[in-house]
Enzyme design. Structure first.
Site, PDB file in Angstrom:
ATOM      1  CG  ASP A   5      -0.131  -0.212   2.681  1.00 13.33           C
ATOM      2  OD1 ASP A   5       0.996  -0.511   2.741  1.00 13.33           O
ATOM      3  OD2 ASP A   5      -0.991  -0.354   3.129  1.00 13.33           O
ATOM      4  CG  ASP A  42       7.190   5.911   5.367  1.00 12.20           C
ATOM      5  OD1 ASP A  42       7.871   6.445   5.706  1.00 12.20           O
ATOM      6  OD2 ASP A  42       6.348   6.086   6.647  1.00 12.20           O
ATOM      7  CG  LEU A  72      14.092   0.654   6.360  1.00 10.88           C
ATOM      8  CD1 LEU A  72      14.307   1.579   8.060  1.00 10.88           C
ATOM      9  CD2 LEU A  72      15.604   0.879   6.533  1.00 10.88           C
ATOM     10  CB  THR A  73       8.804  -3.042   4.935  1.00 12.01           C
ATOM     11  OG1 THR A  73       8.893  -2.146   6.100  1.00 12.01           O
ATOM     12  CG2 THR A  73       8.085  -4.028   5.072  1.00 12.01           C
ATOM     13  CE  LYS A  92       3.235   9.360   4.380  1.00 12.98           C
ATOM     14  NZ  LYS A  92       3.060   8.981   5.648  1.00 12.98           N
ATOM     15  CG  ASP A 108      -3.149   0.882  10.352  1.00 11.20           C
ATOM     16  OD1 ASP A 108      -2.322   0.950   9.231  1.00 11.20           O
ATOM     17  OD2 ASP A 108      -3.026   0.241  11.802  1.00 11.20           O
TER      18      ASP A 108
HETATM   19  C1  PRP Z   1       3.240  -0.326   5.901  1.00  8.25           C
HETATM   20  C2  PRP Z   1       3.516  -0.012   4.562  1.00  8.25           C
HETATM   21  C3  PRP Z   1       5.017  -0.962   4.833  1.00  8.25           C
HETATM   22  C4  PRP Z   1       5.375  -0.228   5.501  1.00  8.25           C
HETATM   23  C5  PRP Z   1       6.691   0.798   4.991  1.00  8.25           C
HETATM   24  O1  PRP Z   1       3.193  -1.182   6.898  1.00  8.25           O
HETATM   25  O2  PRP Z   1       2.253  -1.283   4.660  1.00  8.25           O
HETATM   26  O3  PRP Z   1       4.828  -2.754   4.737  1.00  8.25           O
HETATM   27  O4  PRP Z   1       4.537   0.196   6.239  1.00  8.25           O
HETATM   28  O5  PRP Z   1       7.005   1.521   5.064  1.00  8.25           O
HETATM   29  P1  PRP Z   1       8.628   1.100   5.314  1.00  8.25           P
HETATM   30  O6  PRP Z   1       8.628   2.018   3.741  1.00  8.25           O
HETATM   31  O7  PRP Z   1       8.888   2.756   6.214  1.00  8.25           O
HETATM   32  O8  PRP Z   1       9.596   0.045   5.645  1.00  8.25           O
HETATM   33  P2  PRP Z   1       2.581  -1.651   8.858  1.00  8.25           P
HETATM   34  O9  PRP Z   1       3.615  -1.814   8.964  1.00  8.25           O
HETATM   35  O10 PRP Z   1       2.375  -0.402   8.908  1.00  8.25           O
HETATM   36  O11 PRP Z   1       1.435  -2.897   8.295  1.00  8.25           O
HETATM   37  P3  PRP Z   1       0.018  -3.066   7.573  1.00  8.25           P
HETATM   38  O12 PRP Z   1       0.425  -2.846   6.432  1.00  8.25           O
HETATM   39  O13 PRP Z   1      -0.676  -3.824   8.643  1.00  8.25           O
HETATM   40  O14 PRP Z   1      -0.390  -1.495   8.304  1.00  8.25           O
END
Ligand code: PRP
Length: 178
Positions: free
Chosen positions: A102, A105, A108-109, A133, A161
């Protein structure tokens, strides 16, 4: 501090138009005779993914799988370590794969996740995100399909969320202080 919903940043119509465009682009990029595994990263991406795949043509061999990973700890910053809570059901070896998120940011993920998935030897691996972002990036991530680039503001809805709330909104809205 208490928060409430603010203005709409992306309306349901705007999102739907862009989702269709991305699905068309993906449909052009992939062979019909090879499975295309769409990997959704729970929870947020489930909303975008289900709309996206339903815009894909019937003759494209689309498969859907999900992973659940933790990226954010207790705060609002990515920990940089991806912990897998739920892994893919099927092997991606030799298959074309698109990871769907979704939002990207810090990056890192996705950086960790794409490394992990590359280790499973897919035929190809691409990344599709609804929201970017870009100002918050801490590590480079190649985004192959992007819905919208957005400013560094809290947004919710369409899967996103705030403290587990507001994922169900049809439009994407700002969150503002009360
Ligand atoms: C959000 C999004 C990504 C991550 C992005 O997940 O879905 O997995 O954060 O952030 P990053 O680029 O800084 O790593 P979140 O952990 O909020 O889980 P969710 O989808 O269950 O809300």
């Amino acid at each position: 501090m208490a928060y409430k919903l603010g203005d709409v940043i992306l309306s349901r119509e705007t999102i739907a138009r862009r989702v269709k465009e991305i699905a068309d682009e993906i449909a052009k990029d992939y062979d019909r005779d090879k499975p295309l595994v769409i990997v959704g990263i729970l929870t947020g991406a489930a909303f975008f993914l289900t709309d996206l795949v339903r815009e894909m043509p019937e003759d494209l061999d689309v498969r859907v799988d999900f992973m659940s990973v933790a990226s954010y700890g207790d705060g609002t910053e990515s920990s940089g370590v991806v912990r897998i809570f739920h892994d893919l059901k099927s092997s991606i070896e030799g298959k074309n794969v698109i990871v769907v998120e979704d939002i990207v940011d810090s990056g890192l993920t996705l950086a960790h996740l794409t490394e992990l998935l590359k280790g499973r030897n897919p035929a190809s691996l691409k990344v599709c995100v609804l929201l970017d972002k870009y100002e918050r990036r801490k590590t480079e991530v190649k985004v192959d399909y992007c819905g919208f680039r957005i400013p560094d503001k809290f947004v919710v809805g369409y899967g996103l969320d705030y403290a587990s709330k507001w994922r169900h909104l049809k439009d994407i809205k700002y969150v503002v202080e009360e």
